[in-house]
Design a protein around this motif. Structure first.
Motif: not given
Ligand SMILES: Cc1ncc(C[n+]2csc(CCOP(=O)(O)OP(=O)(O)O)c2C)c(N)n1
Ligand SMILES: [Mg+2]
Lengths: 340, 321
Positions: B225-236
């Motif tokens: 929403d703030k214009g920041i594109s975040a990648e999410v890595i799940d360590l598992r």
């Protein structure tokens, strides 16, 4: 166990022959105060004012009151998750307990522990924790410290019938015995460890057998008879104070509520029938004492009503005050981790 | 079919008990409808109390017995309804299970699964709150998995039981209501499972395990929403730790925020940052973890103690500015 495990027995008034009426009145007051304090906590948990778990010992009050009659402030008492009675029986402030349960800065543990982590050092209450049997070895150490410092103070370790299933308890008993540490192990056998009846967890339904395994004197008593508990504790504490090593007291009792919080019908156990519960309620440590005292002419219905009223006021006052007390400051999170 | 995280765990147990006659479960609360949420409901009734065993309050004996039964060819699963209680079993886990294969020249492997539940909040305080995954990830020989999704809750549990090595499977009560559809079971080889990208992004890598992954995903929504594109890595899988997917992500985004539900010092977040740094990836890095203090019980302190989506959004924004 002389039929103590059978809840249809021992409903009659307790035997108070030869007891000092003033002492009995003090014990009655202590039992009633603990009872009413815990019932209040049950109500406040039900209505949502208490946010954390409370493990109530309603029905078990006579154990701590009878044991504490033999203790002094320089002794060292350790409890577990169900320890409101243990700390109150030593004279802890009701307000301090309530404030702790509410997480207030004025609580017994300054609001850092809640119901399951209580502390009242000045009264000899070294601490209670919810890790089952966690404090049992600590009590041995505190007893050993008394012995090494040349005092005749004793340590008391309150534990449950479930706790004796932990190896730590047996290591502790052996260590205490071999070092002749002054420790009284008090098992409050209420036949349940959360939902499981002792018959599903152990081959026998009493725990006193572990005392003979570790070669220490032992008594098994009706834990709902404050006079019987007091007498047995007195004999065992005498033994310990006179330097003859640890001892073991098994008090047979029952909790009226479920394992945790205010309900009777949840988390109470796969084997707990309503009939058993009503029988256990009839083995009430409070009414069996009052009826005996009334019959002996050292207590009256009028006195009882006055006492109930006085305690009700104490409870309400302590609660109101605790409700208005401040929470710990945010800095407490880090400030209290290490000694400063 | 719709599952939640809790019923997905239950589905894994059903699959295991149906498929492997040598599987059995040992732990406290297994015959109680209250103890382990909805994650083991009625297993005792379906499979019998001889295979779903509620135990005395004896964590060390039960865990050690699981190790021994595994050496004797069974597939035991030892359940600790709270990770804090399991500390009595450290010898069985760390000295025995984790070392056995190596000590006997790789000739015997105690393929026990130890399920440790993180159960915190609710003003329970210091001894009923701990998330000690980093401790166990420190121990060679012990596989450590931490499912963050409904599918992993089921599939990593099955993979843990099928694995010939001792596995610590860590689930979190805060995830139990998470819902998702599940495909039919396909057994995974735990040895080749590792970190996975759950959401692609360009500007920043949020790296987390277990419940922290949910926080990261929610934070990623807010950041977009703030214009920041975040990648999410799940360590598992925390041990053995395979950081390649994390490293690749950070190489791309140039910014790493590691989020951990354990303590900061010597925690998983630090391991993630070190793994990226030592591979020569230059990136701005930050971490969010628990303050180095035991869990408080008081509600006001509890609120300050646990990281939230707000904390992540604020820290991420600072990192990028
Ligand atoms: C090491 C550990 N294992 C399990 C638990 C969960 N638990 C809390 S209280 C309890 C039952 C304890 O029973 P008992 O010692 O008889 O005490 P009671 O509740 O009857 O007072 C259990 C199993 C715990 N708190 N700590
Ligand atoms: Mg008990």
């Amino acid at each position: 166990m002389g039929g103590l495990a059978d809840p249809s027995r021992f409903h009659q008034p307790i035997d108070i022959a030869g007891q000092d009426p003033a002492v009995l009145q003090g014990q009655l007051r202590a039992i009633l105060a603990i009872r009413m304090a815990e019932q209040h906590l049950a109500d406040m948990r039900r209505n949502g004012l208490i946010g954390g778990p409370v493990h109530l010992g309603v029905g078990q009050e006579a154990v701590a009151v009878g044991v504490s009659a033999n203790l002094r402030a320089s002794d060292r008492v350790f409890g577990a998750h169900r320890s409101h009675s243990h700390v109150l029986a030593l004279g802890a402030s009701l307000h301090g307990l309530f404030a702790e349960v509410l997480g207030k800065d004025t609580g017994l543990s300054r609001g850092m522990g809640g119901s399951m982590h209580l502390w009242d050092g000045p009264r000899g209450f070294y601490g209670s924790v919810p890790i089952v049997s966690g404090t049992v070895p600590l009590a041995v150490g505190a007893g050993l410290a008394a012995k090494l410092s040349g005092t005749d103070d004793v340590a008391v370790s309150y534990l449950g019938d479930g706790a004796v299933e932990e190896g730590a308890v047996h290591e502790s008993m052996n260590l205490a015995r071999v070092l002749q540490a002054p420790v009284l192990f008090v098992v409050e056998n209420n036949f349940f460890a959360s939902h499981m009846h002792i018959r599903l967890r152990q081959p026998l339904e009493y725990t006193a057998r572990f005392a003979s395994a570790h070669d220490m004197p032992c008594e098994v008593v009706d834990g709902n008879d404050v006079v019987a508990v007091n007498k047995a504790a007195s004999r065992l504490v005498d033994h310990i104070r006179s330097g003859r090593g640890p001892a073991f007291l098994e008090a047979i009792t029952f909790r009226w509520y479920g394992h945790v919080d205010w309900r009777e019908d949840i988390d109470v156990g796969v084997n707990r029938s309503t009939e058993d519960l009503s029988n256990w309620r009839a083995r009430d440590p409070l009414s069996r004492l009052t009826v005996a005292m009334e019959a002996a002419g050292c207590w009256s219905a009028g006195q009882h009503a006055d006492l109930v009223e006085a305690i009700r006021k104490d409870v309400v006052d302590a609660w109101e005050k605790a409700m208005n007390d401040p929470y710990p400051q945010p800095a407490a999170l880090l400030d209290r981790v290490y000694a400063r | 079919m719709k599952y939640n995280y809790g019923t997905a765990i239950c589905a894994a147990f059903e699959y295991i008990l149906e498929t492997y006659p040598e599987a059995f479960i040992l732990g406290q609360g297994l015959w109680s409808p209250w103890y382990v949420g909805n994650s083991m409901t009625d297993l005792d009734k379906k499979f019998g109390t001889h295979r779903v065993i509620d135990t005395p309050v004896s964590e060390l004996a039960c865990t050690g017995a699981g190790v021994g039964a595994a050496l004797a060819g069974m597939k035991p699963i030892v359940v600790h309804p709270r990770m804090d209680f399991m500390l009595y079993a450290m010898d069985a886990i760390v000295n025995q299970a984790a070392k056995w294969s190596h000590m006997v020249g790789g000739q015997a492997h105690p393929g026990v699964t130890i399920r440790a539940i993180i159960n915190r909040g609710g003003e329970q305080g210091a001894q009923h709150s701990q998330a000690l995954h980093a401790w166990f990830a420190h121990v060679p020989g012990l596989r450590v998995v931490m499912p963050a999704t409904v599918a992993d809750a089921r599939d990593l549990l099955i993979a843990s039981v099928v694995s010939r090595d001792p596995v610590m499977y860590i689930d979190d009560r805060w995830l139990y209501d998470l819902e998702d559809d599940l495909a039919p079971v396909e057994e995974l080889d735990l040895a080749v499972q590792g970190p996975r990208c759950l959401r692609e992004g360009r500007d920043l890598s949020l790296v987390a395990a277990g419940y922290s992954v949910r926080l990261a995903l929610d934070a990623a929504d807010r950041l977009s929403d703030k214009g920041i594109s975040a990648e999410v890595i799940d360590l598992r899988v925390l041990n053995p730790f395979a950081p390649e997917a994390v490293v690749e992500s950070v190489r791309k985004t140039g910014h790493l925020l590691a989020i951990d539900g354990g303590w900061r010092t010597c925690g998983i977040a630090g391991e993630v940052m070190a793994s990226v740094a030592e591979r020569g990836v230059s990136a701005r890095m930050g971490r969010i973890a628990l303050p180095d203090a035991p869990a408080p019980s008081s509600r006001v302190l509890e609120k300050a103690y646990y990281p939230t989506v707000d904390t992540i959004v604020a820290t991420a924004s600072r990192l990028l500015s």
